[in-house]
Design an enzyme around this catalytic site. Structure first.
Site, short mmCIF file in Angstrom:
data_model
loop_
_atom_site.label_atom_id
_atom_site.label_comp_id
_atom_site.label_asym_id
_atom_site.label_seq_id
_atom_site.Cartn_x
_atom_site.Cartn_y
_atom_site.Cartn_z
N GLU A 21 1.12 -1.17 -0.01
CA GLU A 21 0.08 0.05 0.29
C GLU A 21 0.36 0.98 0.43
O GLU A 21 0.49 2.13 -0.87
CB GLU A 21 -0.98 -0.24 1.10
CG GLU A 21 -1.76 -1.77 0.80
CD GLU A 21 -2.96 -1.17 2.25
OE1 GLU A 21 -1.78 -1.69 3.36
OE2 GLU A 21 -4.00 -1.35 2.13
N GLU B 65 -3.57 -9.34 4.26
CA GLU B 65 -4.02 -9.56 5.57
C GLU B 65 -5.79 -10.54 5.88
O GLU B 65 -5.87 -10.61 7.01
CB GLU B 65 -4.68 -7.90 5.80
CG GLU B 65 -3.84 -6.62 5.60
CD GLU B 65 -3.26 -6.48 4.13
OE1 GLU B 65 -3.25 -7.43 2.67
OE2 GLU B 65 -2.42 -5.58 4.11
C1 LIG Z 1 -4.14 -4.60 8.63
C2 LIG Z 1 -3.31 -4.13 7.81
C3 LIG Z 1 -3.82 -2.84 7.20
C4 LIG Z 1 -1.76 -3.95 6.95
C5 LIG Z 1 -0.64 -4.95 7.07
O1 LIG Z 1 -0.11 -4.93 6.65
S1 LIG Z 1 -1.08 -6.44 8.46
C6 LIG Z 1 0.66 -7.39 7.43
C7 LIG Z 1 0.56 -7.98 6.24
N1 LIG Z 1 1.97 -8.20 6.34
C8 LIG Z 1 1.85 -9.47 6.58
O2 LIG Z 1 0.92 -10.09 7.12
C9 LIG Z 1 3.03 -10.60 6.27
C10 LIG Z 1 4.08 -11.07 7.75
N2 LIG Z 1 5.55 -11.03 7.23
C11 LIG Z 1 5.11 -12.54 7.03
O3 LIG Z 1 4.73 -13.64 6.50
C12 LIG Z 1 7.45 -12.72 6.67
O4 LIG Z 1 7.78 -12.16 7.54
C13 LIG Z 1 7.20 -12.83 5.56
C14 LIG Z 1 7.07 -13.95 4.38
C15 LIG Z 1 7.38 -11.84 5.11
C16 LIG Z 1 9.62 -13.26 6.03
O5 LIG Z 1 9.15 -14.83 6.01
P1 LIG Z 1 10.93 -14.97 7.13
O6 LIG Z 1 11.01 -15.97 7.12
O7 LIG Z 1 12.04 -14.87 5.61
O8 LIG Z 1 10.86 -13.94 8.26
P2 LIG Z 1 10.65 -13.67 9.45
O9 LIG Z 1 11.35 -14.50 10.42
O10 LIG Z 1 9.40 -13.88 8.60
O11 LIG Z 1 10.61 -12.68 9.90
C17 LIG Z 1 12.01 -11.88 10.04
C18 LIG Z 1 10.90 -11.09 11.52
O12 LIG Z 1 9.97 -9.80 11.36
C19 LIG Z 1 9.28 -9.33 11.82
N3 LIG Z 1 8.03 -8.95 10.64
C20 LIG Z 1 8.11 -9.87 9.02
N4 LIG Z 1 6.99 -8.77 8.93
C21 LIG Z 1 6.35 -8.34 10.78
C22 LIG Z 1 5.59 -7.08 10.49
N5 LIG Z 1 4.34 -7.45 9.54
N6 LIG Z 1 5.07 -7.72 11.22
C23 LIG Z 1 5.62 -6.98 12.68
N7 LIG Z 1 6.79 -8.11 12.23
C24 LIG Z 1 7.24 -8.33 11.32
C25 LIG Z 1 9.14 -10.59 12.09
O13 LIG Z 1 8.73 -11.34 13.10
C26 LIG Z 1 10.18 -11.47 12.34
O14 LIG Z 1 10.58 -10.94 13.63
P3 LIG Z 1 10.85 -12.36 14.98
O15 LIG Z 1 11.68 -12.98 14.20
O16 LIG Z 1 12.07 -10.89 15.90
O17 LIG Z 1 10.08 -12.38 15.18
#
Ligand SMILES: CC(C)=CC(=O)SCCNC(=O)CCNC(=O)[C@H](O)C(C)(C)COP(=O)(O)OP(=O)(O)OC[C@H]1O[C@@H](n2cnc3c(N)ncnc32)[C@H](O)[C@@H]1OP(=O)(O)O
Length: 257
Positions: free
Chosen positions: A111, A131
């Site tokens: 977005e 989402e």
């Molecule tokens: C709801 C509205 C209006 C808007 C939104 O944007 S909701 C969020 C939409 N996005 C997602 O659902 C994507 C979430 N992330 C993932 O699915 C994965 O992180 C990935 C596929 C992008 C990458 O996977 P990968 O295995 O390479 O890396 P991770 O270990 O999962 O991530 C590393 C690190 O980043 C943190 N992370 C990633 N995305 C988010 C996020 N959207 N919000 C907060 N934190 C995020 C992830 O938790 C991890 O941190 P930790 O190891 O400390 O947990």
């Protein structure tokens, strides 16, 4: 100015904002939103800046709004704080903005990229509105901007399934303007930004405003708006200079007035 979650530089007439929360794949939390708006305020106020590039890391432009920050919010909180209203300020900027996207641009990340005037993508870019898998839907303009950019069928499919779209499909679908090799992303985005910044800033801004009008109005109203703005360009010194330079077979010297 000091920032925690972004880096801000100027390269000649181009402002460059790099999202810098690598530990969270540039998840868009409220600190980052505040800092992006602060940086954009400064770049918009700087008369020497003619175009802004926004980028992330090779792995992620941004993996979405910060899920951890929002997970436990209540309805009264999210409603009274008007969660994400600050993003409308980002989208409403008047100077041209290019998103240079590598890696994940998911949810709010996709977005944010769509709030820019166009997207230049690296060949490893992945776009998506996942989402629905979190029990919500896009909330920063995704249902509207994605639909306008790629059409209802594909927008529905992406938002209802949460599937990701690669860079080539994104270019074919009209979501991105250009795909380049990852190694060339920033160079290409900055080169395009320099081209825009070398032109007349008021004319560039009026052109941006007029194209954006197409999303808001009927064809006849849009054409009327275009005609009014086109006529008004003849009140600028840069129109006189641009056309005189063509006739005199020389490069124009725009003065942004
Ligand atoms: C709801 C509205 C209006 C808007 C939104 O944007 S909701 C969020 C939409 N996005 C997602 O659902 C994507 C979430 N992330 C993932 O699915 C994965 O992180 C990935 C596929 C992008 C990458 O996977 P990968 O295995 O390479 O890396 P991770 O270990 O999962 O991530 C590393 C690190 O980043 C943190 N992370 C990633 N995305 C988010 C996020 N959207 N919000 C907060 N934190 C995020 C992830 O938790 C991890 O941190 P930790 O190891 O400390 O947990």
């Amino acid at each position: 100015m000091a920032y925690e979650t972004i880096l801000v530089e100027t390269r000649g007439k181009v402002g460059l904002i790099t999202l810098n929360r690598p530990q969270a794949l540039n998840a868009l939390n409220s600190t980052l939103l505040g800092e992006v708006n602060r940086a954009l305020d400064a770049l918009e106020a700087d008369h020497g800046i003619g175009c802004i590039v926004i980028t992330g890391s090779e792995k992620a432009f941004a993996a979405g709004a910060d899920i951890k920050e929002m997970a436990n919010l209540s309805y009264p909180q999210i409603y009274s704080d008007d969660q994400f209203a600050g993003w409308d300020r980002v989208a409403g900027r008047r100077k041209p903005m290019i998103a240079a996207v590598a890696g994940f641009a998911l949810g709010g990340g996709c977005e944010f990229a769509m709030m820019c005037d166009f997207i230049v993508a690296a060949d490893n870019a992945k776009f998506g509105q996942p989402e629905i898998k979190l029990g919500v839907m896009p909330g920063m303009g995704g249902t509207q901007r994605l639909t306008r950019l790629i059409g209802k069928a594909k927008a529905m499919e992406m938002c209802l399934t949460g599937r990701l779209m690669g860079a080539e499909e994104a270019e074919r679908s009209g979501l991105v303007a250009k795909v380049v090799p990852l190694a060339d992303l920033l160079t290409e985005a900055l080169k395009t930004a320099e081209t825009i910044a070398s032109l007349s800033l008021p004319i560039v801004m009026m052109t941006k405003e007029t194209i954006n009008r197409a999303d808001e109005t009927s064809l006849s109203e849009g054409i009327r708006f275009e005609r009014r703005i086109f006529h008004s360009m003849f009140a600028t010194a840069d129109q006189k200079e641009g056309m005189a330079a063509f006739v005199e077979k020389r490069a124009p010297q725009f003065k942004d007035r």
